[in-house]
Design a protein around this motif. Structure first.
Motif, PDB file in Angstrom:
ATOM      1  N   LEU A 295      -0.587   4.155  -2.179  1.00  0.00           N
ATOM      2  CA  LEU A 295      -1.782   4.756  -1.578  1.00  0.00           C
ATOM      3  C   LEU A 295      -1.418   5.629  -0.379  1.00  0.00           C
ATOM      4  CD1 LEU A 295      -4.865   4.991  -1.074  1.00  0.00           C
ATOM      5  CD2 LEU A 295      -4.683   2.868   0.261  1.00  0.00           C
TER       6      LEU A 295
ATOM      7  N   ASP B 247       0.806  -1.223   0.000  1.00  0.00           N
ATOM      8  CA  ASP B 247       0.000   0.000   0.000  1.00  0.00           C
ATOM      9  C   ASP B 247       0.835   1.267   0.000  1.00  0.00           C
ATOM     10  OD1 ASP B 247      -2.467  -1.257  -0.035  1.00  0.00           O
ATOM     11  OD2 ASP B 247      -2.599  -1.391   2.145  1.00  0.00           O
TER      12      ASP B 247
ATOM     13  N   VAL C 275      -5.594   6.420   7.080  1.00  0.00           N
ATOM     14  CA  VAL C 275      -5.902   5.571   5.933  1.00  0.00           C
ATOM     15  C   VAL C 275      -5.371   4.147   6.139  1.00  0.00           C
ATOM     16  CG1 VAL C 275      -5.399   5.202   3.477  1.00  0.00           C
ATOM     17  CG2 VAL C 275      -6.118   7.449   4.290  1.00  0.00           C
TER      18      VAL C 275
ATOM     19  N   VAL D 191     -11.733   4.966   0.861  1.00  0.00           N
ATOM     20  CA  VAL D 191     -10.848   3.804   1.012  1.00  0.00           C
ATOM     21  C   VAL D 191     -11.582   2.650   1.683  1.00  0.00           C
ATOM     22  CG1 VAL D 191      -8.756   2.947   2.129  1.00  0.00           C
ATOM     23  CG2 VAL D 191      -8.740   5.178   1.025  1.00  0.00           C
TER      24      VAL D 191
ATOM     25  N   SER E 111      -7.424   0.565   5.550  1.00  0.00           N
ATOM     26  CA  SER E 111      -6.894  -0.305   4.496  1.00  0.00           C
ATOM     27  C   SER E 111      -6.144  -1.503   5.066  1.00  0.00           C
ATOM     28  CB  SER E 111      -5.966   0.487   3.569  1.00  0.00           C
ATOM     29  OG  SER E 111      -4.839   0.993   4.272  1.00  0.00           O
TER      30      SER E 111
END
Length: 361
Positions: A142, A139, A159, A249, A163
Protein backbone atom coordinates in the motif's frame (compact mmCIF):
# COMPACT_ATOMS: atom_id res chain seq x y z
CA UNK A 1 21.98 5.74 62.20
CA UNK A 2 19.17 3.86 60.54
CA UNK A 3 17.04 7.02 60.66
CA UNK A 4 19.82 9.08 59.07
CA UNK A 5 20.19 6.46 56.39
CA UNK A 6 16.50 6.62 55.58
CA UNK A 7 16.63 10.43 55.40
CA UNK A 8 19.62 10.30 53.04
CA UNK A 9 17.82 7.79 50.89
CA UNK A 10 14.71 10.00 50.75
CA UNK A 11 16.84 12.95 49.64
CA UNK A 12 18.48 11.00 46.80
CA UNK A 13 15.29 9.35 45.53
CA UNK A 14 13.89 12.43 43.72
CA UNK A 15 17.21 12.98 41.94
CA UNK A 16 17.31 9.35 40.88
CA UNK A 17 13.75 9.55 39.59
CA UNK A 18 14.63 12.65 37.59
CA UNK A 19 17.62 11.01 35.96
CA UNK A 20 15.52 7.95 35.16
CA UNK A 21 12.84 10.06 33.48
CA UNK A 22 12.68 9.66 29.69
CA UNK A 23 14.52 12.44 27.83
CA UNK A 24 11.43 13.57 25.88
CA UNK A 25 11.23 14.83 22.33
CA UNK A 26 13.71 17.71 22.45
CA UNK A 27 16.94 15.75 21.77
CA UNK A 28 15.49 14.04 18.70
CA UNK A 29 13.96 17.26 17.39
CA UNK A 30 17.30 18.99 17.81
CA UNK A 31 18.97 16.27 15.75
CA UNK A 32 16.26 16.60 13.08
CA UNK A 33 16.84 20.36 12.96
CA UNK A 34 20.56 19.79 12.53
CA UNK A 35 19.83 17.29 9.77
CA UNK A 36 17.64 19.86 7.99
CA UNK A 37 20.44 22.43 8.20
CA UNK A 38 22.92 20.02 6.64
CA UNK A 39 20.38 19.01 3.96
CA UNK A 40 19.84 22.69 3.12
CA UNK A 41 23.60 23.19 2.82
CA UNK A 42 23.90 20.18 0.53
CA UNK A 43 21.15 21.54 -1.73
CA UNK A 44 22.66 25.03 -1.64
CA UNK A 45 26.08 23.89 -2.79
CA UNK A 46 24.80 21.07 -5.06
CA UNK A 47 21.48 22.38 -6.47
CA UNK A 48 20.88 19.15 -8.35
CA UNK A 49 20.27 17.36 -5.05
CA UNK A 50 16.80 18.24 -3.65
CA UNK A 51 16.76 19.14 0.03
CA UNK A 52 14.11 16.52 0.85
CA UNK A 53 16.16 13.78 -0.80
CA UNK A 54 19.24 14.86 1.14
CA UNK A 55 17.22 14.84 4.39
CA UNK A 56 16.13 11.21 3.91
CA UNK A 57 19.66 10.08 3.09
CA UNK A 58 21.09 11.94 6.10
CA UNK A 59 18.48 10.36 8.37
CA UNK A 60 19.42 6.88 7.14
CA UNK A 61 23.11 7.68 7.60
CA UNK A 62 22.58 8.99 11.15
CA UNK A 63 20.87 5.76 12.13
CA UNK A 64 23.76 3.63 10.92
CA UNK A 65 26.80 5.54 12.15
CA UNK A 66 28.38 3.18 14.70
CA UNK A 67 28.91 4.14 18.31
CA UNK A 68 27.23 6.92 20.26
CA UNK A 69 25.33 8.35 17.27
CA UNK A 70 23.57 5.04 16.59
CA UNK A 71 22.73 4.64 20.28
CA UNK A 72 21.32 8.18 20.39
CA UNK A 73 19.08 7.70 17.33
CA UNK A 74 17.72 4.40 18.61
CA UNK A 75 17.54 5.56 22.23
CA UNK A 76 17.13 9.05 23.67
CA UNK A 77 16.54 10.67 20.28
CA UNK A 78 13.88 8.25 19.09
CA UNK A 79 10.85 10.02 20.61
CA UNK A 80 11.65 13.34 18.94
CA UNK A 81 12.53 11.74 15.61
CA UNK A 82 9.26 9.78 15.64
CA UNK A 83 7.38 13.00 16.44
CA UNK A 84 9.06 14.70 13.49
CA UNK A 85 8.24 11.83 11.15
CA UNK A 86 4.55 11.86 12.07
CA UNK A 87 3.37 15.21 13.45
CA UNK A 88 5.59 17.54 11.43
CA UNK A 89 4.71 15.53 8.34
CA UNK A 90 1.04 16.41 8.87
CA UNK A 91 1.75 20.14 9.08
CA UNK A 92 3.96 19.95 6.01
CA UNK A 93 1.23 18.18 4.02
CA UNK A 94 -1.28 20.89 5.02
CA UNK A 95 1.04 23.65 3.79
CA UNK A 96 1.64 21.67 0.58
CA UNK A 97 -1.91 22.63 -0.39
CA UNK A 98 -0.81 26.24 -0.87
CA UNK A 99 1.23 25.16 -3.90
CA UNK A 100 -1.91 24.10 -5.74
CA UNK A 101 -4.54 26.31 -7.41
CA UNK A 102 -7.55 24.81 -9.12
CA UNK A 103 -7.32 27.46 -11.82
CA UNK A 104 -3.80 26.33 -12.74
CA UNK A 105 -4.88 22.69 -12.88
CA UNK A 106 -7.89 23.36 -15.09
CA UNK A 107 -5.72 25.56 -17.31
CA UNK A 108 -3.86 22.45 -18.46
CA UNK A 109 -7.04 21.11 -20.04
CA UNK A 110 -9.30 18.15 -19.38
CA UNK A 111 -7.20 15.83 -21.50
CA UNK A 112 -4.24 16.34 -19.14
CA UNK A 113 -6.49 15.88 -16.11
CA UNK A 114 -7.73 12.57 -17.54
CA UNK A 115 -4.18 11.50 -18.32
CA UNK A 116 -3.05 12.14 -14.73
CA UNK A 117 -6.05 10.27 -13.31
CA UNK A 118 -5.27 7.28 -15.53
CA UNK A 119 -1.57 7.31 -14.62
CA UNK A 120 -2.26 7.47 -10.89
CA UNK A 121 -4.97 4.80 -10.94
CA UNK A 122 -2.98 2.28 -13.00
CA UNK A 123 0.24 2.84 -11.05
CA UNK A 124 -1.43 2.62 -7.65
CA UNK A 125 -3.58 -0.44 -8.33
CA UNK A 126 -0.88 -2.24 -10.29
CA UNK A 127 1.83 -1.66 -7.68
CA UNK A 128 -0.45 -2.61 -4.78
CA UNK A 129 -1.58 -5.81 -6.53
CA UNK A 130 1.94 -6.85 -7.50
CA UNK A 131 3.30 -6.13 -4.01
CA UNK A 132 0.64 -8.39 -2.50
CA UNK A 133 1.42 -11.14 -4.98
CA UNK A 134 5.13 -10.86 -4.17
CA UNK A 135 4.39 -11.39 -0.48
CA UNK A 136 5.78 -8.12 0.87
CA UNK A 137 5.18 -7.67 4.58
CA UNK A 138 2.56 -5.52 6.27
CA UNK A 139 1.50 -2.31 4.55
CA UNK A 140 4.52 -2.13 2.25
CA UNK A 141 2.46 -2.77 -0.93
CA UNK A 142 0.00 0.00 0.00
CA UNK A 143 2.69 2.51 0.98
CA UNK A 144 4.94 1.86 -2.01
CA UNK A 145 1.94 2.14 -4.36
CA UNK A 146 1.01 5.44 -2.72
CA UNK A 147 4.51 6.88 -2.96
CA UNK A 148 5.00 6.01 -6.62
CA UNK A 149 1.56 7.10 -7.81
CA UNK A 150 1.04 10.35 -5.83
CA UNK A 151 3.92 12.35 -4.38
CA UNK A 152 6.67 10.21 -2.95
CA UNK A 153 7.61 10.27 0.71
CA UNK A 154 5.03 12.92 1.64
CA UNK A 155 2.19 10.69 0.44
CA UNK A 156 3.66 7.67 2.21
CA UNK A 157 3.79 9.61 5.47
CA UNK A 158 0.18 10.80 5.09
CA UNK A 159 -1.23 7.36 4.28
CA UNK A 160 0.80 5.63 7.00
CA UNK A 161 -0.85 7.95 9.53
CA UNK A 162 -4.40 6.82 8.78
CA UNK A 163 -3.48 3.17 8.15
CA UNK A 164 -1.39 3.10 11.37
CA UNK A 165 1.36 1.31 9.50
CA UNK A 166 4.38 -0.19 11.18
CA UNK A 167 7.25 2.30 11.38
CA UNK A 168 9.62 -0.11 9.62
CA UNK A 169 7.22 -0.52 6.69
CA UNK A 170 6.95 3.25 6.37
CA UNK A 171 10.70 3.77 6.56
CA UNK A 172 11.42 1.05 3.98
CA UNK A 173 8.87 2.49 1.55
CA UNK A 174 10.30 6.01 1.96
CA UNK A 175 13.83 4.75 1.32
CA UNK A 176 12.77 2.93 -1.85
CA UNK A 177 10.75 5.76 -3.40
CA UNK A 178 13.51 8.25 -2.55
CA UNK A 179 16.12 6.07 -4.26
CA UNK A 180 14.11 5.73 -7.48
CA UNK A 181 13.21 9.42 -7.50
CA UNK A 182 16.87 10.32 -7.11
CA UNK A 183 17.81 8.04 -10.00
CA UNK A 184 15.18 9.78 -12.13
CA UNK A 185 17.04 13.07 -11.79
CA UNK A 186 20.00 11.54 -13.64
CA UNK A 187 18.21 9.12 -16.01
CA UNK A 188 15.20 10.99 -17.43
CA UNK A 189 17.05 13.97 -18.97
CA UNK A 190 19.16 11.49 -20.95
CA UNK A 191 15.97 10.04 -22.48
CA UNK A 192 14.35 13.27 -23.67
CA UNK A 193 15.85 13.40 -27.16
CA UNK A 194 15.95 9.63 -27.83
CA UNK A 195 12.20 9.55 -27.07
CA UNK A 196 11.57 12.54 -29.31
CA UNK A 197 10.04 14.76 -26.61
CA UNK A 198 9.87 18.53 -26.93
CA UNK A 199 10.72 20.59 -23.85
CA UNK A 200 7.03 21.01 -22.94
CA UNK A 201 6.33 17.30 -23.43
CA UNK A 202 9.39 16.41 -21.36
CA UNK A 203 8.19 18.66 -18.54
CA UNK A 204 4.76 17.02 -18.48
CA UNK A 205 6.33 13.56 -18.61
CA UNK A 206 8.52 14.40 -15.62
CA UNK A 207 5.57 15.83 -13.68
CA UNK A 208 3.50 12.72 -14.35
CA UNK A 209 6.18 10.15 -13.55
CA UNK A 210 8.66 11.47 -10.94
CA UNK A 211 7.66 11.03 -7.32
CA UNK A 212 8.65 13.95 -5.09
CA UNK A 213 8.03 17.62 -5.92
CA UNK A 214 11.68 18.50 -5.30
CA UNK A 215 12.83 15.69 -7.57
CA UNK A 216 10.44 16.91 -10.28
CA UNK A 217 11.98 20.38 -10.09
CA UNK A 218 15.53 19.02 -10.21
CA UNK A 219 14.72 16.83 -13.23
CA UNK A 220 12.60 19.21 -15.30
CA UNK A 221 14.80 22.29 -14.93
CA UNK A 222 17.35 20.67 -17.24
CA UNK A 223 14.97 21.43 -20.16
CA UNK A 224 14.34 25.07 -19.29
CA UNK A 225 11.79 27.25 -17.53
CA UNK A 226 8.87 26.25 -19.76
CA UNK A 227 9.40 22.56 -19.09
CA UNK A 228 9.74 23.25 -15.38
CA UNK A 229 6.43 25.14 -15.25
CA UNK A 230 4.50 22.35 -16.99
CA UNK A 231 6.21 19.71 -14.84
CA UNK A 232 5.23 21.39 -11.58
CA UNK A 233 1.61 21.88 -12.65
CA UNK A 234 1.19 18.26 -13.72
CA UNK A 235 2.88 17.12 -10.54
CA UNK A 236 0.56 19.22 -8.39
CA UNK A 237 -2.40 17.59 -10.12
CA UNK A 238 -1.11 14.30 -8.75
CA UNK A 239 -0.65 15.90 -5.32
CA UNK A 240 -4.33 16.92 -5.37
CA UNK A 241 -5.28 13.24 -5.47
CA UNK A 242 -3.63 12.71 -2.09
CA UNK A 243 -6.76 13.89 -0.25
CA UNK A 244 -9.24 11.39 -1.78
CA UNK A 245 -6.71 8.58 -1.47
CA UNK A 246 -6.14 9.22 2.24
CA UNK A 247 -9.90 9.47 2.80
CA UNK A 248 -10.39 6.14 1.00
CA UNK A 249 -7.73 4.48 3.16
CA UNK A 250 -9.37 5.89 6.31
CA UNK A 251 -12.73 4.48 5.23
CA UNK A 252 -11.14 1.10 4.53
CA UNK A 253 -9.49 1.02 7.96
CA UNK A 254 -12.77 1.96 9.66
CA UNK A 255 -14.73 -0.71 7.75
CA UNK A 256 -12.11 -3.34 8.56
CA UNK A 257 -12.27 -2.53 12.26
CA UNK A 258 -16.05 -2.57 12.30
CA UNK A 259 -16.06 -5.95 10.59
CA UNK A 260 -13.57 -7.27 13.12
CA UNK A 261 -15.69 -5.92 15.96
CA UNK A 262 -18.85 -7.56 14.60
CA UNK A 263 -17.09 -10.90 14.36
CA UNK A 264 -15.94 -10.68 17.97
CA UNK A 265 -19.42 -9.94 19.32
CA UNK A 266 -20.89 -6.98 21.13
CA UNK A 267 -18.02 -6.67 23.60
CA UNK A 268 -15.42 -6.74 20.88
CA UNK A 269 -17.37 -4.21 18.84
CA UNK A 270 -17.44 -1.81 21.72
CA UNK A 271 -13.69 -2.11 22.13
CA UNK A 272 -12.96 -1.71 18.45
CA UNK A 273 -15.19 1.35 18.20
CA UNK A 274 -13.39 3.29 20.88
CA UNK A 275 -10.74 4.59 18.50
CA UNK A 276 -12.12 4.75 15.00
CA UNK A 277 -10.21 6.77 12.43
CA UNK A 278 -12.07 9.85 11.14
CA UNK A 279 -13.73 9.65 7.73
CA UNK A 280 -11.47 12.47 6.56
CA UNK A 281 -8.33 13.09 8.68
CA UNK A 282 -7.93 16.62 9.98
CA UNK A 283 -4.68 17.26 8.11
CA UNK A 284 -6.40 16.32 4.82
CA UNK A 285 -9.14 18.85 5.59
CA UNK A 286 -6.38 21.37 6.19
CA UNK A 287 -4.75 20.47 2.87
CA UNK A 288 -8.02 21.05 0.99
CA UNK A 289 -8.59 24.32 2.87
CA UNK A 290 -5.16 25.55 1.77
CA UNK A 291 -5.94 24.63 -1.85
CA UNK A 292 -9.18 26.61 -1.62
CA UNK A 293 -7.36 29.55 -0.02
CA UNK A 294 -4.73 29.60 -2.76
CA UNK A 295 -7.46 29.44 -5.43
CA UNK A 296 -9.14 32.59 -4.06
CA UNK A 297 -6.03 34.64 -4.85
CA UNK A 298 -6.29 36.49 -1.55
CA UNK A 299 -2.83 35.54 -0.31
CA UNK A 300 0.04 37.86 -1.26
CA UNK A 301 3.07 36.37 -2.95
CA UNK A 302 5.25 36.92 0.12
CA UNK A 303 2.93 34.83 2.31
CA UNK A 304 2.89 32.01 -0.23
CA UNK A 305 6.68 32.05 -0.47
CA UNK A 306 7.05 32.01 3.34
CA UNK A 307 4.59 29.12 3.63
CA UNK A 308 6.49 27.26 0.90
CA UNK A 309 9.74 27.64 2.80
CA UNK A 310 8.12 26.46 6.05
CA UNK A 311 6.54 23.52 4.25
CA UNK A 312 9.87 22.39 2.81
CA UNK A 313 11.65 22.70 6.17
CA UNK A 314 8.91 20.77 7.98
CA UNK A 315 8.87 18.01 5.39
CA UNK A 316 12.67 17.84 5.48
CA UNK A 317 12.58 17.36 9.27
CA UNK A 318 9.86 14.74 8.88
CA UNK A 319 11.78 12.85 6.21
CA UNK A 320 14.95 12.97 8.31
CA UNK A 321 12.93 11.35 11.10
CA UNK A 322 11.53 8.70 8.77
CA UNK A 323 14.99 8.03 7.35
CA UNK A 324 16.35 7.48 10.84
CA UNK A 325 13.86 4.63 11.29
CA UNK A 326 15.29 2.66 8.35
CA UNK A 327 17.06 -0.49 9.47
CA UNK A 328 19.29 -1.60 6.61
CA UNK A 329 20.08 -5.08 8.02
CA UNK A 330 16.37 -5.94 8.21
CA UNK A 331 15.80 -4.31 4.82
CA UNK A 332 18.22 -6.75 3.19
CA UNK A 333 15.95 -9.67 4.11
CA UNK A 334 13.22 -8.42 1.76
CA UNK A 335 15.41 -6.06 -0.22
CA UNK A 336 15.33 -8.07 -3.44
CA UNK A 337 11.55 -8.19 -3.62
CA UNK A 338 11.16 -4.57 -2.52
CA UNK A 339 13.69 -3.38 -5.11
CA UNK A 340 12.02 -5.45 -7.83
CA UNK A 341 8.62 -3.95 -7.01
CA UNK A 342 10.11 -0.46 -7.07
CA UNK A 343 11.76 -0.93 -10.46
CA UNK A 344 8.61 -2.44 -12.00
CA UNK A 345 6.44 0.36 -10.61
CA UNK A 346 8.90 2.98 -11.83
CA UNK A 347 8.83 1.45 -15.31
CA UNK A 348 5.02 1.32 -15.29
CA UNK A 349 4.50 4.96 -14.33
CA UNK A 350 7.22 6.17 -16.73
CA UNK A 351 5.76 4.14 -19.62
CA UNK A 352 2.13 5.09 -19.06
CA UNK A 353 3.05 8.74 -18.52
CA UNK A 354 5.02 8.82 -21.78
CA UNK A 355 2.11 7.39 -23.76
CA UNK A 356 -0.32 9.74 -22.03
CA UNK A 357 1.76 12.84 -22.76
CA UNK A 358 2.23 11.90 -26.43
CA UNK A 359 -1.51 11.31 -26.86
CA UNK A 360 -2.77 14.39 -25.00
CA UNK A 361 -0.30 17.14 -25.90
Amino acid sequence: MALLGERAKSRTTPLASLTARPPGKLPGLALAAAGVAVAWAVHHFVPGVPMLTAAVVLGIAAAHVPGAAHAFVRGSGKAGLTFAGKRLMRVGVVLLGLKLSLDDVLGLGWASVGMVLCVVAVTFLGTWWLGRRMGLRGDQPLLIATGYSICGASAIGAVSEVSESDERDTATSVALVTLCGTLAIAVLPLLQHPLGLSDAEFGRWVGASVHDVGQVVATAQTAGAGALGDAVLVKLMRVALLAPLVAAVALSVRARRQGRGSAEGAAGAGTAGTRRPPLVPLFVVGFLAMVALRTTGWLPGGAIDAAGTAQELLLAAALFGLGSAVDLPSLTRTGGRVAALGLVSWGVIAGISYVGVVLTY
